[in-house]
Write a protein that holds these residues in place. Structure first.
Motif, mmCIF file in Angstrom:
data_model
loop_
_atom_site.group_PDB
_atom_site.id
_atom_site.type_symbol
_atom_site.label_atom_id
_atom_site.label_comp_id
_atom_site.label_asym_id
_atom_site.label_seq_id
_atom_site.Cartn_x
_atom_site.Cartn_y
_atom_site.Cartn_z
ATOM 1 N N THR A 17 0.807 -1.222 0.000
ATOM 2 C CA THR A 17 0.000 0.000 0.000
ATOM 3 C C THR A 17 0.837 1.268 0.000
ATOM 4 O OG1 THR A 17 -1.677 -1.211 1.239
ATOM 5 C CG2 THR A 17 -1.888 1.182 1.177
ATOM 6 N N LEU A 18 1.784 1.363 0.910
ATOM 7 C CA LEU A 18 2.611 2.575 0.999
ATOM 8 C C LEU A 18 3.478 2.738 -0.241
ATOM 9 C CD1 LEU A 18 3.704 2.436 4.753
ATOM 10 C CD2 LEU A 18 1.863 3.773 3.725
ATOM 11 N N ARG A 19 3.971 1.636 -0.769
ATOM 12 C CA ARG A 19 4.823 1.687 -1.969
ATOM 13 C C ARG A 19 4.028 2.195 -3.174
ATOM 14 N NH1 ARG A 19 9.550 -0.265 -0.579
ATOM 15 N NH2 ARG A 19 9.620 -1.513 1.295
ATOM 16 N N LYS A 20 2.772 1.801 -3.260
ATOM 17 C CA LYS A 20 1.920 2.289 -4.353
ATOM 18 C C LYS A 20 1.665 3.791 -4.232
ATOM 19 C CE LYS A 20 -0.432 -2.044 -5.306
ATOM 20 N NZ LYS A 20 -1.673 -2.830 -5.181
ATOM 21 N N GLN A 21 1.789 4.310 -2.994
ATOM 22 C CA GLN A 21 1.610 5.741 -2.753
ATOM 23 C C GLN A 21 2.919 6.510 -2.892
ATOM 24 O OE1 GLN A 21 -0.191 6.145 1.126
ATOM 25 N NE2 GLN A 21 -1.961 4.920 0.556
ATOM 26 N N GLY A 22 4.000 5.796 -3.252
ATOM 27 C CA GLY A 22 5.274 6.458 -3.471
ATOM 28 C C GLY A 22 6.221 6.454 -2.289
ATOM 29 N N MET A 23 5.835 5.825 -1.187
ATOM 30 C CA MET A 23 6.714 5.749 -0.013
ATOM 31 C C MET A 23 7.521 4.462 -0.092
ATOM 32 S SD MET A 23 4.454 6.894 3.291
ATOM 33 C CE MET A 23 5.788 6.535 4.409
ATOM 34 N N GLU A 24 8.794 4.558 0.173
ATOM 35 C CA GLU A 24 9.639 3.366 0.212
ATOM 36 C C GLU A 24 9.641 2.839 1.640
ATOM 37 O OE1 GLU A 24 13.412 4.161 -1.574
ATOM 38 O OE2 GLU A 24 12.511 4.708 -3.486
ATOM 39 N N ALA A 25 8.503 2.224 2.016
ATOM 40 C CA ALA A 25 8.329 1.756 3.387
ATOM 41 C C ALA A 25 7.232 0.692 3.449
ATOM 42 C CB ALA A 25 7.962 2.921 4.290
ATOM 43 N N ILE A 30 -12.424 2.554 20.161
ATOM 44 C CA ILE A 30 -12.034 3.830 20.770
ATOM 45 C C ILE A 30 -11.286 4.734 19.790
ATOM 46 C CG2 ILE A 30 -12.056 2.954 23.138
ATOM 47 C CD1 ILE A 30 -8.964 2.779 22.938
ATOM 48 N N ASN A 31 -11.281 4.345 18.502
ATOM 49 C CA ASN A 31 -10.693 5.169 17.443
ATOM 50 C C ASN A 31 -9.217 5.475 17.685
ATOM 51 O OD1 ASN A 31 -10.679 6.625 15.013
ATOM 52 N ND2 ASN A 31 -11.103 8.540 16.085
ATOM 53 N N LYS A 32 -8.453 4.447 18.070
ATOM 54 C CA LYS A 32 -7.016 4.633 18.271
ATOM 55 C C LYS A 32 -6.250 3.623 17.435
ATOM 56 C CE LYS A 32 -6.936 6.842 22.765
ATOM 57 N NZ LYS A 32 -6.329 6.813 24.102
ATOM 58 N N LYS A 33 -5.025 4.010 17.087
ATOM 59 C CA LYS A 33 -4.205 3.185 16.206
ATOM 60 C C LYS A 33 -2.739 3.329 16.572
ATOM 61 C CE LYS A 33 -4.832 2.803 11.644
ATOM 62 N NZ LYS A 33 -4.917 3.096 10.224
ATOM 63 N N ILE A 34 -2.000 2.225 16.427
ATOM 64 C CA ILE A 34 -0.547 2.233 16.543
ATOM 65 C C ILE A 34 -0.020 1.808 15.177
ATOM 66 C CG2 ILE A 34 1.479 1.204 17.655
ATOM 67 C CD1 ILE A 34 -0.362 0.605 20.088
ATOM 68 N N VAL A 35 0.926 2.574 14.633
ATOM 69 C CA VAL A 35 1.500 2.249 13.332
ATOM 70 C C VAL A 35 3.007 2.106 13.472
ATOM 71 C CG1 VAL A 35 1.752 2.959 10.924
ATOM 72 C CG2 VAL A 35 -0.327 3.578 12.172
ATOM 73 N N LEU A 36 3.524 0.978 13.025
ATOM 74 C CA LEU A 36 4.967 0.719 13.034
ATOM 75 C C LEU A 36 5.427 0.779 11.590
ATOM 76 C CD1 LEU A 36 3.437 -1.390 15.189
ATOM 77 C CD2 LEU A 36 5.805 -1.725 15.814
ATOM 78 N N VAL A 37 6.317 1.715 11.280
ATOM 79 C CA VAL A 37 6.751 1.941 9.897
ATOM 80 C C VAL A 37 8.223 1.572 9.732
ATOM 81 C CG1 VAL A 37 6.913 3.609 8.010
ATOM 82 C CG2 VAL A 37 5.082 3.842 9.704
ATOM 83 N N LEU A 38 8.477 0.743 8.730
ATOM 84 C CA LEU A 38 9.834 0.333 8.375
ATOM 85 C C LEU A 38 10.214 1.025 7.073
ATOM 86 C CD1 LEU A 38 9.322 -3.466 9.041
ATOM 87 C CD2 LEU A 38 10.730 -1.928 10.409
ATOM 88 N N HIS A 39 11.073 2.046 7.160
ATOM 89 C CA HIS A 39 11.519 2.780 5.980
ATOM 90 C C HIS A 39 12.735 2.080 5.365
ATOM 91 C CE1 HIS A 39 9.015 6.368 6.619
ATOM 92 N NE2 HIS A 39 9.213 6.148 7.902
#
Length: 107
Positions: free
Chosen positions: A36-44, A54-63
């Motif tokens: 998904t992120l790669r299709k958006q142009g992010m190399e991650a 409760i509308n909360k999120k944790i995101v772990l990103v590997l660049h």
């Protein structure tokens, strides 16, 4: 799937299982974003842990540009980030992820 993403996703999955065993009334949803992120142009790649109720999120990103680090962002489903920090990938463990989930999804 890249090996680092696979390894981190296994840690997150185990943490998610333990969190659920301790907190059966709190539903979470884990997602892996390996294209998904790669299709958006992010190399991650990213792993998300959502607590929809409760509308909360944790995101772990590997660049790709930071192979030994992981960015961990705390926010909501709309993409608003409340805090973000950088961690050494090899130091991220199940207990640390569980602590983040408890702090963000139980308080």
């Amino acid at each position: 799937m890249k090996e680092t993403l696979k390894e981190l996703s296994e840690i997150v999955a185990q943490a998610n299982d333990i969190f659920f065993e301790r907190n059966k009334s709190v539903d979470t949803l884990m997602g892996i974003m390996d294209k998904t992120l790669r299709k958006q142009g992010m190399e991650a790649d990213a792993i998300t842990i959502d607590c929809i109720a409760i509308n909360k999120k944790i995101v772990l990103v590997l660049h790709d540009s930071k192979p030994d680090l992981v960015d961990i962002a705390l926010g909501d489903k709309a993409g608003v980030v409340h805090s973000s920090s950088e961690h050494v990938l090899k130091d991220v463990n199940i207990a640390q992820i569980i602590a983040m989930m408890e702090e963000n999804f139980l308080n």
